[in-house]
Design a protein around this motif. Sequence first.
Motif, PDB file in Angstrom:
ATOM      1  N   ALA A  74      -3.702  -0.965 -14.177  1.00  0.00           N
ATOM      2  CA  ALA A  74      -3.853  -1.957 -13.111  1.00  0.00           C
ATOM      3  C   ALA A  74      -3.789  -1.348 -11.712  1.00  0.00           C
ATOM      4  N   LEU A  75      -3.261  -0.140 -11.580  1.00  0.00           N
ATOM      5  CA  LEU A  75      -3.013   0.419 -10.256  1.00  0.00           C
ATOM      6  C   LEU A  75      -4.276   0.712  -9.437  1.00  0.00           C
ATOM      7  N   PRO A  76      -5.336   1.287 -10.012  1.00  0.00           N
ATOM      8  CA  PRO A  76      -6.539   1.529  -9.199  1.00  0.00           C
ATOM      9  C   PRO A  76      -7.126   0.245  -8.614  1.00  0.00           C
ATOM     10  N   GLY A  77      -7.152  -0.827  -9.426  1.00  0.00           N
ATOM     11  CA  GLY A  77      -7.670  -2.097  -8.937  1.00  0.00           C
ATOM     12  C   GLY A  77      -6.830  -2.660  -7.802  1.00  0.00           C
ATOM     13  N   LEU A  78      -5.516  -2.534  -7.931  1.00  0.00           N
ATOM     14  CA  LEU A  78      -4.621  -2.990  -6.868  1.00  0.00           C
ATOM     15  C   LEU A  78      -4.850  -2.200  -5.584  1.00  0.00           C
ATOM     16  N   ARG A  79      -4.992  -0.897  -5.711  1.00  0.00           N
ATOM     17  CA  ARG A  79      -5.203  -0.061  -4.519  1.00  0.00           C
ATOM     18  C   ARG A  79      -6.503  -0.449  -3.818  1.00  0.00           C
ATOM     19  N   PRO A  88      -0.527 -10.031 -12.815  1.00  0.00           N
ATOM     20  CA  PRO A  88      -0.235 -10.224 -14.244  1.00  0.00           C
ATOM     21  C   PRO A  88      -0.671  -9.031 -15.097  1.00  0.00           C
ATOM     22  N   MET A  89      -1.763  -8.372 -14.707  1.00  0.00           N
ATOM     23  CA  MET A  89      -2.210  -7.192 -15.451  1.00  0.00           C
ATOM     24  C   MET A  89      -1.179  -6.076 -15.337  1.00  0.00           C
ATOM     25  N   LEU A  90      -0.618  -5.918 -14.130  1.00  0.00           N
ATOM     26  CA  LEU A  90       0.419  -4.912 -13.942  1.00  0.00           C
ATOM     27  C   LEU A  90       1.645  -5.236 -14.790  1.00  0.00           C
ATOM     28  N   GLU A  91       2.024  -6.501 -14.848  1.00  0.00           N
ATOM     29  CA  GLU A  91       3.186  -6.902 -15.648  1.00  0.00           C
ATOM     30  C   GLU A  91       2.965  -6.626 -17.130  1.00  0.00           C
ATOM     31  N   TYR A 110      -3.453 -13.790  -9.353  1.00  0.00           N
ATOM     32  CA  TYR A 110      -3.744 -14.377 -10.661  1.00  0.00           C
ATOM     33  C   TYR A 110      -4.347 -13.397 -11.662  1.00  0.00           C
ATOM     34  N   HIS A 111      -4.733 -12.213 -11.202  1.00  0.00           N
ATOM     35  CA  HIS A 111      -5.338 -11.260 -12.139  1.00  0.00           C
ATOM     36  C   HIS A 111      -4.637  -9.901 -12.147  1.00  0.00           C
ATOM     37  N   SER A 169       0.831  -1.209   0.000  1.00  0.00           N
ATOM     38  CA  SER A 169       0.000   0.000   0.000  1.00  0.00           C
ATOM     39  C   SER A 169       0.864   1.256   0.000  1.00  0.00           C
ATOM     40  N   LEU A 170       1.947   1.240   0.781  1.00  0.00           N
ATOM     41  CA  LEU A 170       2.854   2.389   0.809  1.00  0.00           C
ATOM     42  C   LEU A 170       3.580   2.555  -0.523  1.00  0.00           C
ATOM     43  N   LEU A 171       3.932   1.438  -1.153  1.00  0.00           N
ATOM     44  CA  LEU A 171       4.604   1.522  -2.452  1.00  0.00           C
ATOM     45  C   LEU A 171       3.654   1.963  -3.556  1.00  0.00           C
ATOM     46  N   LEU A 172       2.350   1.815  -3.328  1.00  0.00           N
ATOM     47  CA  LEU A 172       1.360   2.197  -4.334  1.00  0.00           C
ATOM     48  C   LEU A 172       0.974   3.674  -4.248  1.00  0.00           C
ATOM     49  N   ARG A 173       1.561   4.404  -3.305  1.00  0.00           N
ATOM     50  CA  ARG A 173       1.295   5.837  -3.260  1.00  0.00           C
ATOM     51  C   ARG A 173       1.777   6.476  -4.570  1.00  0.00           C
ATOM     52  N   PRO A 174       1.003   7.411  -5.115  1.00  0.00           N
ATOM     53  CA  PRO A 174       1.400   8.048  -6.382  1.00  0.00           C
ATOM     54  C   PRO A 174       2.819   8.595  -6.367  1.00  0.00           C
ATOM     55  N   SER A 175       3.252   9.117  -5.232  1.00  0.00           N
ATOM     56  CA  SER A 175       4.597   9.688  -5.149  1.00  0.00           C
ATOM     57  C   SER A 175       5.681   8.626  -5.276  1.00  0.00           C
TER      58      SER A 175
END
Length: 314
Positions: A275-280, A261-264, A257-258, A175-181
């Motif tokens: 893929a980032l909004p779904g991950l967040r 791989p979408m991010l990759e 599984y979803h 979650s911290l790594l997913l910050r926009p900054s």
Amino acid sequence: MEDGLNVSVRFVLYLDLTLLAGLPLIGIVGFHRYAHQVATAIRLRGLLIALAGIGLALSLCHMVMLAMVMSGASEITELGRHVFSMIITTTDAGIAWAVRMVALMLIVLLALYGRVRSAVQLKCGAALGFVSLATVAWSGHGAMHEGALRYLHFTADIVHLIAAAGWIGALVTFSLLLRPSQLASSAQLRLLHQGLAGFAWIGTIIVLALVVTGVANYCLIAGVQLSGLLSTQYGLLLLGKLGLFVLMLSLAAANRYHLTPMLERGMATGQASVALPGLRRSLVIETGAAILILAAIAWLGTLDPSQGLTPQLP
């Protein structure tokens, strides 16, 4: 009121110690040689200092509450130095508390004067975090047993706590790594993907450990039976905890599984942001479920499992 305060202190303490153990752990096992980059990205040094400080304060509060219960005092002013001395030197819970306090103070010193970005310092931090978290077992239901069964229950509790710390530590780290900054460059995206992909096999081990130790703990508390699960507060809380665990498992499977791989694929085509909004969203929900599980654990630890769940110990 007092019961609510006890549950609240236990919950925040569990969350604090879980993060204290889990954050350095996931850096070591989930990111390997990139652990120092993760430590810098999530500002691990500051987190360790803050978490250890909070842990020290909460542990002091918990000791005062324990002293009041054991001495029968109705006011804090009634507690004498001899009460605390007796608890710390003659009871398992008191000795575990003293060990935790030492471990927490060592974490503060390590974070202040060490280099938490190095592998050795991270391992030391994780080890001290494990010690502080493991002491929680001595305030749980494992203390209801005697002899070998007592230490079997403690072992199951400790493994359960460490596995949970690994999972929750991973959720907070991602979650911290997913910050926009933190996602301003392709290198940072690769770091995130490295952690998500590397957590796949770790997550499998964690889930197995949680399932095995969870079943063992239930059997040690209630025996091999299901009566009372739907008719007691303890049983209903246990079922609620299980439901949240299943939710977390479903979200983790979707991530593995979803979404990962979408991010990759997005990184390969320059469209990783898809893929980032779904991950967040997934991580927020999964982290929320984990926090609720810790709240349930804190509550369960204050309940008498023998009320409606008749133990059938071997």
